[in-house]
Design a protein around this motif. Structure first.
Motif, short mmCIF file in Angstrom:
data_model
loop_
_atom_site.label_atom_id
_atom_site.label_comp_id
_atom_site.label_asym_id
_atom_site.label_seq_id
_atom_site.Cartn_x
_atom_site.Cartn_y
_atom_site.Cartn_z
N ALA A 19 47.47 45.99 28.29
CA ALA A 19 48.55 45.22 28.89
C ALA A 19 48.17 44.76 30.30
CB ALA A 19 49.83 46.05 28.93
N ALA A 20 47.62 45.68 31.09
CA ALA A 20 47.25 45.33 32.47
C ALA A 20 46.11 44.33 32.50
CB ALA A 20 46.87 46.60 33.24
N ASP A 21 45.12 44.51 31.61
CA ASP A 21 43.98 43.61 31.58
C ASP A 21 44.38 42.20 31.15
OD1 ASP A 21 41.15 43.42 32.06
OD2 ASP A 21 40.88 43.16 29.92
N LYS A 22 45.41 42.12 30.30
CA LYS A 22 45.90 40.82 29.85
C LYS A 22 46.49 40.03 31.02
CE LYS A 22 48.13 40.87 25.98
NZ LYS A 22 49.23 41.05 24.98
N LEU A 23 47.01 40.77 32.01
CA LEU A 23 47.62 40.12 33.17
C LEU A 23 46.61 39.75 34.25
CD1 LEU A 23 50.73 42.47 33.55
CD2 LEU A 23 50.73 40.14 32.67
N ALA A 29 37.49 42.06 38.35
CA ALA A 29 37.91 43.46 38.20
C ALA A 29 37.85 44.19 39.54
CB ALA A 29 37.04 44.17 37.17
N ALA A 30 36.87 43.81 40.39
CA ALA A 30 36.70 44.47 41.69
C ALA A 30 37.93 44.29 42.57
CB ALA A 30 35.47 43.91 42.40
N ASN A 31 38.62 43.16 42.44
CA ASN A 31 39.83 42.92 43.22
C ASN A 31 41.07 43.44 42.49
OD1 ASN A 31 38.40 41.63 45.26
ND2 ASN A 31 38.55 39.64 44.28
N TYR A 32 41.07 43.21 41.19
CA TYR A 32 42.25 43.58 40.40
C TYR A 32 42.50 45.08 40.42
CZ TYR A 32 45.56 43.38 36.50
OH TYR A 32 46.67 43.47 35.71
N LYS A 33 41.44 45.88 40.54
CA LYS A 33 41.61 47.33 40.52
C LYS A 33 42.49 47.79 41.69
CE LYS A 33 37.56 49.05 43.06
NZ LYS A 33 36.55 47.99 43.03
N HIS A 34 42.40 47.11 42.84
CA HIS A 34 43.22 47.52 43.98
C HIS A 34 44.70 47.29 43.71
CE1 HIS A 34 39.74 48.34 46.41
NE2 HIS A 34 39.25 47.14 46.15
N VAL A 35 44.99 46.21 42.99
CA VAL A 35 46.38 45.90 42.66
C VAL A 35 46.93 46.95 41.71
CG1 VAL A 35 47.92 44.20 41.63
CG2 VAL A 35 45.95 43.43 42.98
N VAL A 36 46.21 47.20 40.62
CA VAL A 36 46.68 48.13 39.60
C VAL A 36 46.72 49.57 40.12
CG1 VAL A 36 46.13 49.13 37.35
CG2 VAL A 36 45.92 46.68 37.69
N LEU A 210 39.90 53.95 36.49
CA LEU A 210 38.68 53.93 37.29
C LEU A 210 37.47 53.72 36.39
CD1 LEU A 210 39.04 56.82 39.92
CD2 LEU A 210 38.78 54.39 40.41
N GLY A 211 37.43 54.45 35.28
CA GLY A 211 36.32 54.32 34.36
C GLY A 211 36.24 52.93 33.76
N GLN A 212 37.38 52.36 33.37
CA GLN A 212 37.41 51.03 32.78
C GLN A 212 36.98 49.97 33.79
OE1 GLN A 212 37.45 52.22 29.56
NE2 GLN A 212 38.29 50.20 29.25
N PHE A 213 37.41 50.11 35.02
CA PHE A 213 37.00 49.16 36.06
C PHE A 213 35.51 49.28 36.34
CE2 PHE A 213 41.59 49.05 37.45
CZ PHE A 213 41.76 47.71 37.15
N LYS A 219 27.16 47.22 37.40
CA LYS A 219 26.36 47.99 38.37
C LYS A 219 27.15 48.35 39.61
CE LYS A 219 21.96 48.01 40.79
NZ LYS A 219 20.68 47.32 41.02
N GLN A 220 27.92 47.40 40.14
CA GLN A 220 28.68 47.67 41.36
C GLN A 220 29.75 48.73 41.12
OE1 GLN A 220 30.65 44.25 42.97
NE2 GLN A 220 31.47 45.35 44.73
#
Length: 568
Positions: A19-23, A29-36, A210-213, A219-220
């Motif tokens: 659900a979150a990834d769909k949004l 992902a590097a930026n989106y992880k901070h939001v989620v 965290l693992g999914q991101f 690599k990053q």
């Protein structure tokens, strides 16, 4: 954990991630992880606050409790209810239980309620009595984060603001609703009530994300995420029940989380209260990446764990945040073969007790930094590239030789490939102890291991969890852990060809102080099929000659066919 609880968490992980990834739309992902992860953090601290608030209310209404609020002392119900509300907002009730104080504007219910407020409308009045107007949903979230930081100095500079990522309001509202609709309290699965606390579920979700991101970032992302099975393996081997635990390259704090779970998992077996045992662990960490430093702090807060990560993100070599620390356990997964680490200020540093590390590779700088911070009776484990076991370039062989001669190396474990999301470099685990003639772990005493090193070759263990990544099963982990502990305690340990071997320092000297397990464990002995060697060799030679003749016949046939087609 019961199967139903594990199934519940697995399905919850998948549901929330999809659900979150769909949004995510076009965001990295590097930026989106901070939001989620920021929203998960807000959800947790708010849930923890509300749970404590409900507990306080019960105490205030309980005549047998110290906090009892007697209605008889108030003129009417209105006055009593007003006093009850005032008491529920007393900060000390929360901080005494290590629960972060969450101001009203930061509570999840307020966030969910106000997210759909049109821009420009009044939300509430601030402390000065002035109107606070709605700007955007990202501003609303940032305001909540800022207020929590303001009221909890320990979180200062830790929480990342999300406005900079320019997420559309409608997507943020969907994310808020997504986490709101998920029941983290009193969960049920297939009609069965689960024994999972809100903290357990949210902590699990945070770790899963965290693992999914890390996978999404490649690599990053791997800079802040070490595979859970490898973290668990190291923690199970070291058994940190109490004392100071230190990670100088902590990433998102995976070792500390696993340590906390280790204590909980062994509570029943060792007959102790997990919560009391947790208080006997002190956490120290350091991280140079500012983003990852914040992720680690949030990871600790979500689990209610106290920690000391220094005053700021900083380089462990040039700006040591814990210079006087001597830890009982040190665990780390530092960057492999780090090249750009040296600084002139590190020349003749007190940490280089076994030799100055080469300027072009930090592997033995990490080893010595961790040894420097290890208590006289402490044990440490770190992941390094396989080259560290055999390299002789730029003085690395001399440092390794001295580590062996000083008898601080306790065990070497060779790992299979494809364990990490961010590198294909084969890795190994170094386990070192300053005094191998010591060691009491909870209720058991280790034997004298002086002059011995255990080698374990685990390269053939594990399974492919997908087409890219390998992982350890619980059985794989236990095989390594049991072998190491049996060797340490002198209980039913035996060398196993192809897997483990207990070597003396004289054995290692014969191999020029190279510590690759494959050199010591040997090959797996094949079963004797009863056929004499001479007879077997004769049959194999005949088969080889037959196949070579067949190969020549086929080559001649191919040439004839090509000639028939006009090719010489």
């Amino acid at each position: 954990m019961k199967n139903t609880e594990q199934q519940f968490l697995n399905e919850l992980d998948t549901k929330l991630w999809k659900a979150a990834d769909k949004l995510r739309s076009n965001m990295d992902a590097a930026n989106y992880k901070h939001v989620v992860l920021g929203l998960i953090f807000l959800k947790y601290v708010s849930d923890a606050f509300v749970a404590r608030q409900q507990s306080i209310q019960q105490q205030l209404q309980d005549p047998s409790h110290l906090y009892y609020l007697d209605p008889a002392f108030y003129d009417d119900d209105k006055s009593y209810q007003q006093e009850m509300e005032n008491e529920l907002e007393q900060r000390d009730y929360y901080t005494e239980e290590n629960v972060f104080w969450v101001p009203k504007e930061s509570r999840w219910a307020m966030l969910q309620n106000k997210a759909t407020t049109p821009s420009g409308e009044i939300l509430w009045q601030d402390e000065k009595g002035e109107d606070v107007k709605m700007r955007s949903v990202s501003w609303l979230v940032d305001n909540a984060l800022e207020s929590i930081e303001k009221h909890n100095p320990k979180l200062k500079t830790i929480l990342s603001r999300i406005s900079q990522y320019q997420v559309e309001d409608n997507r943020l509202i969907e994310l808020i609703n997504l986490f709101s609709e998920t029941s983290f309290a009193n969960p049920e699965y297939q009609g069965e009530k689960l024994n999972l606390k809100s903290k357990d579920i949210l902590g699990h979700v945070y770790e899963y994300f965290l693992g999914q991101f890390a996978l999404a970032e490649g690599k990053q992302g791997g800079q802040y995420y070490t595979p859970k099975s490898i973290v668990n393996l190291i923690v199970e081997m070291l058994q940190p029940y109490q004392g100071r635990v230190y990670d100088p390259a902590m990433g998102s704090g995976g070792f500390f989380v696993s340590n906390d779970k280790f204590i909980e998992n062994h509570a029943k077996e060792k007959h102790y209260q997990a919560e009391e045992q947790r208080r006997q662990i002190s956490i120290y960490g350091q991280e140079s990446n500012p983003t990852t430093w914040k992720l680690a702090a949030m990871n600790m807060v979500i689990r209610g764990m106290d920690f000391n990560f220094g005053k700021q993100h900083a380089d462990s070599f040039t700006n040591d945040q814990h210079p006087d620390l001597r830890a009982d356990f040190v665990m780390a997964n530092p960057p492999f073969n780090l090249k750009d680490w040296w600084h002139q200020s590190l020349e003749k540093d007190a940490r280089w007790q076994y030799g100055t590390p080469p300027e072009g590779n930090a592997n033995f700088a990490w080893v010595q930094h961790m040894l420097y911070h290890l208590a006289p009776t402490g044990t440490m484990a770190l992941l390094l590239a396989n080259g560290s076991m055999s390299s002789n370039t730029s003085g690395e062989g001399d440092i390794r030789k001295k580590l062996v001669q000083e008898d601080v190396v306790e065990a070497m474990i060779a790992l299979p490939g494809q364990l990490f999301t961010n590198t294909q470099i084969p890795a190994c685990i170094w386990i070192l102890s300053k005094n191998k003639n010591n060691g009491v772990v909870f209720d058991k005493t280790k034997r004298n291991r002086q002059g011995e090193i255990l080698f374990i070759d685990a390269r053939n263990l594990g399974y492919m969890k997908d087409r890219v990544l390998r992982d350890f099963s619980e059985e794989d982990t236990q095989k390594i852990v049991n072998t190491f502990h049996n060797w340490q305690y002198g209980e039913d340990y035996q060398d196993e060809a192809g897997f483990c071997f207990s070597a003396t320092l004289a054995d290692i000297e014969k191999h020029d102080f190279i510590l690759t397990p494959g050199r010591y464990v040997g090959a797996v002995a094949e079963e004797d099929d009863g056929i004499p060697f001479a007879e077997k060799m004769q049959k194999l030679t005949a088969l080889l000659n037959e196949q070579m003749a067949e190969g020549e016949r086929l080559n001649a046939q191919i040439k004839a066919n090509l000639k028939g087609l006009g090719y010489e």
